[in-house]
Design a protein around this motif. Structure first.
Motif, PDB file in Angstrom:
ATOM      1  N   GLY A  94     -66.518   3.169 -44.080  1.00 53.34           N
ATOM      2  CA  GLY A  94     -67.235   3.982 -43.324  1.00 53.34           C
ATOM      3  C   GLY A  94     -67.551   5.136 -43.972  1.00 53.34           C
ATOM      4  N   TYR A 108     -77.349   5.257 -39.700  1.00 54.41           N
ATOM      5  CA  TYR A 108     -76.333   5.463 -38.678  1.00 54.41           C
ATOM      6  C   TYR A 108     -76.458   4.173 -37.520  1.00 54.41           C
ATOM      7  CZ  TYR A 108     -74.647  10.032 -39.808  1.00 54.41           C
ATOM      8  OH  TYR A 108     -74.148  10.976 -40.550  1.00 54.41           O
ATOM      9  N   LEU A 112     -74.153   1.856 -41.591  1.00 52.64           N
ATOM     10  CA  LEU A 112     -72.873   2.422 -41.518  1.00 52.64           C
ATOM     11  C   LEU A 112     -72.055   1.177 -40.451  1.00 52.64           C
ATOM     12  CD1 LEU A 112     -70.519   4.457 -41.447  1.00 52.64           C
ATOM     13  CD2 LEU A 112     -71.629   5.668 -39.398  1.00 52.64           C
ATOM     14  N   PRO A 113     -72.510   0.970 -39.358  1.00 55.82           N
ATOM     15  CA  PRO A 113     -71.728  -0.018 -38.838  1.00 55.82           C
ATOM     16  C   PRO A 113     -71.425  -1.258 -39.527  1.00 55.82           C
ATOM     17  CG  PRO A 113     -73.834   0.107 -37.709  1.00 55.82           C
ATOM     18  CD  PRO A 113     -73.881   1.254 -38.541  1.00 55.82           C
ATOM     19  N   CYS A 140     -69.692  -3.649 -33.784  1.00 57.05           N
ATOM     20  CA  CYS A 140     -70.001  -2.323 -34.760  1.00 57.05           C
ATOM     21  C   CYS A 140     -71.550  -1.651 -34.202  1.00 57.05           C
ATOM     22  CB  CYS A 140     -69.947  -2.431 -36.151  1.00 57.05           C
ATOM     23  SG  CYS A 140     -68.133  -2.765 -36.585  1.00 57.05           S
ATOM     24  N   SER A 144     -72.102   1.857 -32.666  1.00 59.11           N
ATOM     25  CA  SER A 144     -72.722   2.928 -33.534  1.00 59.11           C
ATOM     26  C   SER A 144     -73.660   3.773 -32.830  1.00 59.11           C
ATOM     27  CB  SER A 144     -73.305   2.378 -34.841  1.00 59.11           C
ATOM     28  OG  SER A 144     -73.643   3.188 -35.589  1.00 59.11           O
ATOM     29  N   TYR A 148     -73.924   8.555 -32.789  1.00 61.02           N
ATOM     30  CA  TYR A 148     -74.900   8.687 -33.637  1.00 61.02           C
ATOM     31  C   TYR A 148     -74.933  10.044 -34.378  1.00 61.02           C
ATOM     32  CZ  TYR A 148     -79.646   8.619 -35.984  1.00 61.02           C
ATOM     33  OH  TYR A 148     -80.653   8.617 -36.907  1.00 61.02           O
ATOM     34  N   SER A 153     -67.762   9.027 -36.711  1.00 63.75           N
ATOM     35  CA  SER A 153     -68.036   8.042 -36.026  1.00 63.75           C
ATOM     36  C   SER A 153     -67.524   6.680 -36.661  1.00 63.75           C
ATOM     37  CB  SER A 153     -69.828   7.905 -36.289  1.00 63.75           C
ATOM     38  OG  SER A 153     -70.148   7.856 -37.689  1.00 63.75           O
ATOM     39  N   ILE A 157     -66.005   3.296 -34.240  1.00 61.52           N
ATOM     40  CA  ILE A 157     -66.823   2.136 -34.776  1.00 61.52           C
ATOM     41  C   ILE A 157     -65.451   1.310 -34.992  1.00 61.52           C
ATOM     42  CG2 ILE A 157     -68.368   0.938 -36.041  1.00 61.52           C
ATOM     43  CD1 ILE A 157     -69.962   3.417 -36.068  1.00 61.52           C
TER      44      ILE A 157
END
Length: 339
Positions: A94, A108, A112-113, A140, A144, A148, A153, A157
């Protein structure tokens, strides 16, 4: 082909952080993880000095004899080392995504997840275990949006994804006897996976060094602030994070309190980014301009283009542009937290 403990130890000693011994033993997921994290950040590689005989024995078992238990057997036991590894690698993936891919749309919410989930799933597939990729990624994607825009974060996650991976853990299906993948295709897959991970990060670091260092500084600060209620733990993390600085002082022959680390940062931060160069053009300043010069120019232009003092149609847009340019340059000249 029977695997040798001595050969495995030799490869572990020669190129262990790059996963060469895992490649020799047919543990491709483990090899990829070691290539990406340099031996599990060094800790995993050191731990394996006691684990290699078990890995070799596992590799030498016949595929039909690897799992004598019936298909109805329960999930394998939860290993604390595996769980911690899932959390750490998820955070690592991440963080890399935050550095290299944060300019992409829906970062986001989607990118990202997915990156965090990929890191967690990679660890969950090490050895004879695996997990459900779909459930891990779904967790995830659900988690997420709650965090945000936060630089921390990846932590929640990754925790949620690791819990889900542990919940849906299972033993891998046995391989078909005699069906061993050839070395060439295995190396090709590993190379492509490593390239997919490292290419965006390398591009970002080499073409946006200043922003990358500032982001890392902000992440370190946020991480240390997270442990405000446990000062001793905060001190431990700070000691670990300052190890590169201490090592640099030893290599350069300087004392701990000398400014060798600051000089390195000054070299790295010397070049302006494209965004910073555009901001300098707004103020008609050159690269040698000091913070005082920038502030003086900002105040003059802001007064000239303020909508309350300038009735022209482009005054508001120009005023916003001037303010944004000042924020960019102010970010560059702000004092470093860790010097």
């Amino acid at each position: 082909m029977v695997k040798s403990v001595m050969v495995a130890y030799a490869l572990w000693a020669a190129a262990g952080p790059l996963g060469l011994h895992h490649l020799y033993l047919g543990r491709d997921n483990h090899a990829l993880l070691w290539m990406i994290t340099l031996g599990g950040f060094g800790f995993g590689w050191a731990r394996e000095v006691l684990r290699i005989p078990a890995y070799v024995g596992e590799a030498n078992r016949d595929a039909e004899k690897e799992r004598k238990a019936p298909p109805t057997m329960g999930p394998p036991p939860v290993g604390p080392v595996r769980f911690v590894g899932q959390v750490c690698v998820g955070i690592y993936f991440g963080t890399v995504a935050l550095i290299a891919l944060n300019s992409l749309s829906f970062f986001y919410l989607i990118i990202l997840p997915l990156c965090v989930g990929a890191g967690v799933h990679l660890v969950s597939c090490i050895g004879q275990q695996t997990s459900d990729l779909q459930n891990t990624l779904t967790t995830c994607l659900i988690t997420s949006p709650i965090f945000y825009g936060s630089s921390l974060s990846p932590l929640p996650i990754s925790l949620a994804a690791s819990v889900t991976a542990a919940r849906y853990r299972r033993v891998k299906a046995p391989r078909t006897p005699g069906c061993t993948p050839e070395l060439g295709p295995r190396l090709c897959r590993l190379g492509l996976a490593w390239l997919a991970f490292s290419a965006p990060l390398g591009y970002c670091i080499f073409h946006n060094t200043t922003a990358t260092l500032y982001y890392l500084s902000d992440c370190v600060s946020a991480l240390l602030d997270f442990f405000w209620f446990l000062p001793w733990l905060k001190n431990v993390f700070e000691y670990i994070l300052l190890m590169p600085y201490r090592l640099l002082c030893v290599l350069t022959g300087g004392g701990y309190y000398e400014d060798a680390w600051k000089k390195v940062l000054e070299i790295l931060l010397k070049e302006y980014t494209k965004k910073e160069k555009e901001a300098l053009k707004v103020f008609s300043l050159d690269a040698e301009a000091s913070l005082e010069d920038i502030t003086r120019s900002y105040r003059g232009l802001a007064k000239t283009w303020h909508p309350d003092h300038n009735p022209s149609k482009e005054a508001e847009a120009m005023f916003i542009k001037i303010h944004e340019a000042y924020e960019v340059l102010l970010q560059r000249h702000k004092p470093h937290r860790f010097t």
